[in-house]
Design an enzyme around this catalytic site. Structure first.
Site, PDB file in Angstrom:
ATOM      1  N   ASN A  14       0.841  -1.190   0.000  1.00 10.93           N
ATOM      2  CA  ASN A  14       0.000   0.000   0.000  1.00 10.93           C
ATOM      3  C   ASN A  14       0.889   1.257   0.000  1.00 10.93           C
ATOM      4  O   ASN A  14       1.542   1.561   0.999  1.00 10.93           O
ATOM      5  CB  ASN A  14      -0.914  -0.032   1.228  1.00 10.93           C
ATOM      6  CG  ASN A  14      -1.891   1.117   1.268  1.00 10.93           C
ATOM      7  OD1 ASN A  14      -1.551   2.253   0.970  1.00 10.93           O
ATOM      8  ND2 ASN A  14      -3.115   0.818   1.653  1.00 10.93           N
ATOM      9  N   ASP A  73      -1.935  -4.113  10.816  1.00  7.87           N
ATOM     10  CA  ASP A  73      -3.301  -4.326  10.374  1.00  7.87           C
ATOM     11  C   ASP A  73      -4.104  -3.276  11.107  1.00  7.87           C
ATOM     12  O   ASP A  73      -3.840  -2.975  12.275  1.00  7.87           O
ATOM     13  CB  ASP A  73      -3.813  -5.732  10.679  1.00  7.87           C
ATOM     14  CG  ASP A  73      -5.102  -6.032   9.903  1.00  7.87           C
ATOM     15  OD1 ASP A  73      -5.266  -5.492   8.784  1.00  7.87           O
ATOM     16  OD2 ASP A  73      -5.950  -6.784  10.395  1.00  7.87           O
ATOM     17  N   PHE A 151      -7.366   8.289   2.490  1.00 11.59           N
ATOM     18  CA  PHE A 151      -7.808   7.080   1.805  1.00 11.59           C
ATOM     19  C   PHE A 151      -8.699   6.288   2.750  1.00 11.59           C
ATOM     20  O   PHE A 151      -8.878   6.653   3.899  1.00 11.59           O
ATOM     21  CB  PHE A 151      -6.611   6.241   1.319  1.00 11.59           C
ATOM     22  CG  PHE A 151      -5.672   5.776   2.403  1.00 11.59           C
ATOM     23  CD1 PHE A 151      -5.757   4.494   2.918  1.00 11.59           C
ATOM     24  CD2 PHE A 151      -4.697   6.623   2.911  1.00 11.59           C
ATOM     25  CE1 PHE A 151      -4.886   4.060   3.912  1.00 11.59           C
ATOM     26  CE2 PHE A 151      -3.814   6.190   3.898  1.00 11.59           C
ATOM     27  CZ  PHE A 151      -3.914   4.907   4.398  1.00 11.59           C
ATOM     28  N   TYR A 153     -11.596   5.180   4.871  1.00  6.48           N
ATOM     29  CA  TYR A 153     -12.776   5.835   5.459  1.00  6.48           C
ATOM     30  C   TYR A 153     -12.496   7.286   5.869  1.00  6.48           C
ATOM     31  O   TYR A 153     -13.331   7.915   6.528  1.00  6.48           O
ATOM     32  CB  TYR A 153     -13.254   5.047   6.689  1.00  6.48           C
ATOM     33  CG  TYR A 153     -13.713   3.636   6.379  1.00  6.48           C
ATOM     34  CD1 TYR A 153     -15.051   3.371   6.078  1.00  6.48           C
ATOM     35  CD2 TYR A 153     -12.827   2.576   6.370  1.00  6.48           C
ATOM     36  CE1 TYR A 153     -15.476   2.088   5.792  1.00  6.48           C
ATOM     37  CE2 TYR A 153     -13.240   1.277   6.084  1.00  6.48           C
ATOM     38  CZ  TYR A 153     -14.571   1.037   5.793  1.00  6.48           C
ATOM     39  OH  TYR A 153     -15.003  -0.243   5.512  1.00  6.48           O
ATOM     40  N   ARG A 180      -2.429   5.091  13.193  1.00  9.06           N
ATOM     41  CA  ARG A 180      -1.170   4.566  12.656  1.00  9.06           C
ATOM     42  C   ARG A 180       0.001   5.378  13.208  1.00  9.06           C
ATOM     43  O   ARG A 180       1.032   4.831  13.569  1.00  9.06           O
ATOM     44  CB  ARG A 180      -1.181   4.582  11.129  1.00  9.06           C
ATOM     45  CG  ARG A 180       0.002   3.823  10.536  1.00  9.06           C
ATOM     46  CD  ARG A 180      -0.147   3.552   9.053  1.00  9.06           C
ATOM     47  NE  ARG A 180      -1.249   2.633   8.805  1.00  9.06           N
ATOM     48  CZ  ARG A 180      -2.378   2.958   8.180  1.00  9.06           C
ATOM     49  NH1 ARG A 180      -2.557   4.166   7.696  1.00  9.06           N
ATOM     50  NH2 ARG A 180      -3.337   2.066   8.024  1.00  9.06           N
TER      51      ARG A 180
END
Length: 194
Positions: A14, A73, A151, A153, A180
């Site tokens: 990603n 995750d 990106f 939601y 994050r």
């Protein structure tokens, strides 16, 4: 005198995540994605927890490529939906981000309780050790998309203490306050002291 950057593998393809994490980790680290190490495999994520999925990805890279690495995750957990979409956030609708947001907004139609949180778990495999780092940011799901940035939601999530969505706040602010960011800060602190 130039100092050598520490190379670390982030088990992701990603580009958004790679960019975000590299920015948070800063100049002293060179963050390599899966493509950079020649990994094109679709690494399984079959756990029902964020920690389990992150570990699965990191272990795959360590076993098949031998690199110390970390994987994450993350997902969105909506209170009134008992934590859904959770680990299924990226594949909630079976489509992409637009379809995921549409499905979530549909599920929340008529509901006044719209509290939610983004959660990230990072699994780091370094040497023989395994370390987990978690970041959470609370917020609210709004009724319609706002903002062009971000990106996932981001256009429908307003973090606590703000009146703009992650998509409107821009990457500089988001990289400072996001789930994050919180998990990566812990990772960075650990790596700097290691």
């Amino acid at each position: 005198m130039t100092t050598m950057k520490r190379k670390i593998v982030f088990a992701t393809n990603n580009a958004h995540k790679l960019e975000e994490v590299a920015a948070i980790l800063g100049e002293e680290f060179e963050v390599l994605g899966l493509r950079a190490i020649g990994c094109t495999a679709d690494i399984p994520e079959t756990s029902d927890t964020f920690a389990g999925n992150a570990l699965q990805k990191a272990q795959y890279v360590k076993e098949h490529y031998g690199y110390d690495c970390f994987a994450d995750d993350s997902g969105l957990e909506v209170d009134v939906l008992d934590g859904a979409p959770g680990v299924y956030s990226a594949r909630y609708s079976g489509g992409g981000s637009e379809e995921n947001m549409t499905k979530l907004l549909h599920k929340l139609t008529g509901k006044s309780e719209r509290g939610a949180q983004f959660r990230t778990v990072i699994a780091l495999l370094i040497g023989e050790e395994t370390h987990l780092f978690e970041g959470i940011v609370r917020g609210t799901i709004i009724n319609e998309r706002c903002g062009e940035g971000g990106f996932g939601y981001d256009p429908i999530f307003v973090p606590e203490g703000y009146d703009l969505t992650f998509a409107q706040l821009g990457s500089e602010v988001k990289n400072r306050i996001s789930h994050r960011a919180k998990a990566v800060e812990q990772l960075a602190k650990f790596l700097r002291n290691d």
